[in-house]
Design an enzyme around this catalytic site. Structure first.
Site, PDB file in Angstrom:
ATOM      1  N   GLU A 280       0.838  -1.210   0.000  1.00  0.00           N
ATOM      2  CA  GLU A 280       0.000   0.000   0.000  1.00  0.00           C
ATOM      3  C   GLU A 280       0.871   1.259   0.000  1.00  0.00           C
ATOM      4  OE1 GLU A 280      -3.192   0.004  -0.508  1.00  0.00           O
ATOM      5  OE2 GLU A 280      -3.266  -2.172  -0.503  1.00  0.00           O
ATOM      6  N   ASP A 361       3.919  -3.948  -5.757  1.00  0.00           N
ATOM      7  CA  ASP A 361       4.504  -5.216  -5.299  1.00  0.00           C
ATOM      8  C   ASP A 361       6.030  -5.141  -5.313  1.00  0.00           C
ATOM      9  OD1 ASP A 361       2.099  -6.428  -4.845  1.00  0.00           O
ATOM     10  OD2 ASP A 361       2.118  -7.682  -6.651  1.00  0.00           O
TER      11      ASP A 361
HETATM   12 ZN   LIG Z   1      -2.476  -2.323  -4.622  1.00  0.00          ZN
END
Ligand SMILES: [Zn+2]
Length: 417
Positions: A280, A361
């Site tokens: 996030e 990621d």
């Molecule tokens: Zn995301």
């Protein structure tokens, strides 16, 4: 353009968009069922056959339901426009409230109510039958009713003044009204974002500061490392409505909060929670939030300019079943008809979003732990009964996140997984 030609163009796009959606849902349904028999090799060690088959059945049930909703919504849209529904509501609103802004507000409020009543059976079925059948629904009838009352009141309190202001600008501020209306919409959006975490979200959920000391320490260390300031880390009682787990950020500037669903904190290890949070944070650090907002407001400006042009034509109203043009009818017809023309291009936005997910990621693997993110994600896929075998074309159009297998392969490819 004549009204007749515009009606034909609208019908062509309505049929095209509806068939495209039904075809994609059917493809996805068939693809998932065709892969139901065995867990994909990459996940065989972490996901049991039972869980995989539950995900397939859950996806299949959702797709069957989606097909009915899509067909129903297309019929409603045709009835509201070509069938003369909006024209009739508009005439009724003018009879009740005269002309000008009050009639406009009456039309928009009336349509919202009619639409709410017509879609109620669908949300009842989705919550109390579909989600419940797979053990996800935690909404009681009392919570369902209070949610509905609260969101209606909130929508009226925030929405009606905004719509009144925009209708007034449309009528009284000259040929550049669409530019002023756009500026009002942007300012309104930013204000709602600013008050959302402290005033709006608490109307629906309880937020408690994260109590787990070890997890808190881990999170503070990560925030320090990334140079990220927030106004607190909170756990939300997401389990009040659903057993699906999630994590998100809310607010911006100084009101920014980190929120974990209680279900996420319960099921993931502290390291996995940290890795999910790092993902996030990646959205902030790679400037995805700013880019998304800039794109949204930029497209919003183009949309309003288009409405500015269309509002003064006559083919637009007559082509969509409204005999007497009015300001509020322009606003409603435009935003009802727009998705029919934009759906075939939806894959462009989804592709942009998936690119951001890969980047977030990658950031998480850099600052936290790639293999913990993988194991955390696999738990989330399993517990949310998210399919591991989506249809590639359905995914291209609808998925904001990359399919599980591709996402995990990319994380492994970063050498940390
Ligand atoms: Zn995301």
């Amino acid at each position: 353009m004549t009204a007749h030609v515009f009606s034909l163009v609208f019908i062509a796009f309505l049929v095209l968009s509806t068939l495209l959606q039904l075809w994609l849902k059917t493809r996805h349904l068939r693809h998932v069922l065709a892969h139901r028999a065995a867990v994909p090799a990459d996940f065989a060690s972490q996901i049991e056959l039972d869980a995989h088959q539950k995900a397939a059945d859950y996806t299949a049930a959702k797709m069957r339901f989606a097909r009915i909703s899509i067909a129903w919504e297309a019929l409603l849209l045709a009835a509201f426009t070509l069938g003369g529904g909006i024209g009739w509501l508009d005439a009724t609103a003018r009879e009740l409230a005269g002309t000008g802004i009050w009639a406009g507000l009456a039309l928009i409020a009336g349509l919202t109510l009619v639409n709410g009543v017509l879609s109620l059976p669908f949300s009842l079925y989705a919550t109390f039958v579909l989600e419940a059948r797979f053990g996800f629904n935690k909404v009681t009838p009392a919570v369902f009713v209070t949610d509905m009352v609260k969101s209606t009141l909130l929508g009226a309190a925030l929405g009606l003044p905004l719509i009144a202001l925009i209708l007034w600008l449309m009528e009284a501020s000259g040929s550049l009204w669409w530019l002023y209306a756009w500026a009002v919409w942007v300012a309104f959006g930013l204000a709602v974002m600013a008050i959302y975490p402290t005033f709006i979200a608490p109307l629906f959920n309880k937020f408690t500061p994260l109590a787990d000391a070890t997890l808190k320490q881990r999170i503070d260390a990560l925030l320090n490392k990334c140079g990220f300031a927030s106004n607190g880390v909170f756990v939300m009682d997401g389990s009040k409505r659903s057993s699906h787990g999630n994590a998100y950020f809310t607010g911006f500037g100084k009101t920014k909060r980190i929120v974990f669903f209680d279900t996420l904190v319960e099921r993931l290890t502290p390291l996995e929670v940290e890795a999910v949070l790092a993902h996030e944070l990646g959205h902030y650090k790679r400037k995805h939030i700013i880019k998304r907002m800039a794109t949204m407001y930029g497209l919003g400006l183009l949309t309003m300019a288009l409405l500015g042009y269309i509002k003064d034509t006559s083919w637009f109203y007559a082509g969509l079943g409204v005999a007497v043009p009015s300001t509020a009818a322009a606003l409603i017809l435009f935003f009802l008809a727009l998705p029919v023309f934009t759906f075939p291009f939806g894959w462009i936005a989804s592709r942009g979003s998936r690119k951001h997910e890969y980047e977030a990621d990658e950031y998480a693997a850099e600052v936290s732990d790639g293999s913990a993110l993988i194991s955390g994600l696999v738990k989330l896929y399993r517990d949310n009964a998210a399919t591991l075998t989506p249809d590639p074309l359905h995914s291209l159009f609808y998925d904001s996140h990359p399919p599980a297998a591709l996402r995990i392969a990319a994380l492994r490819g970063q050498g940390r997984g």
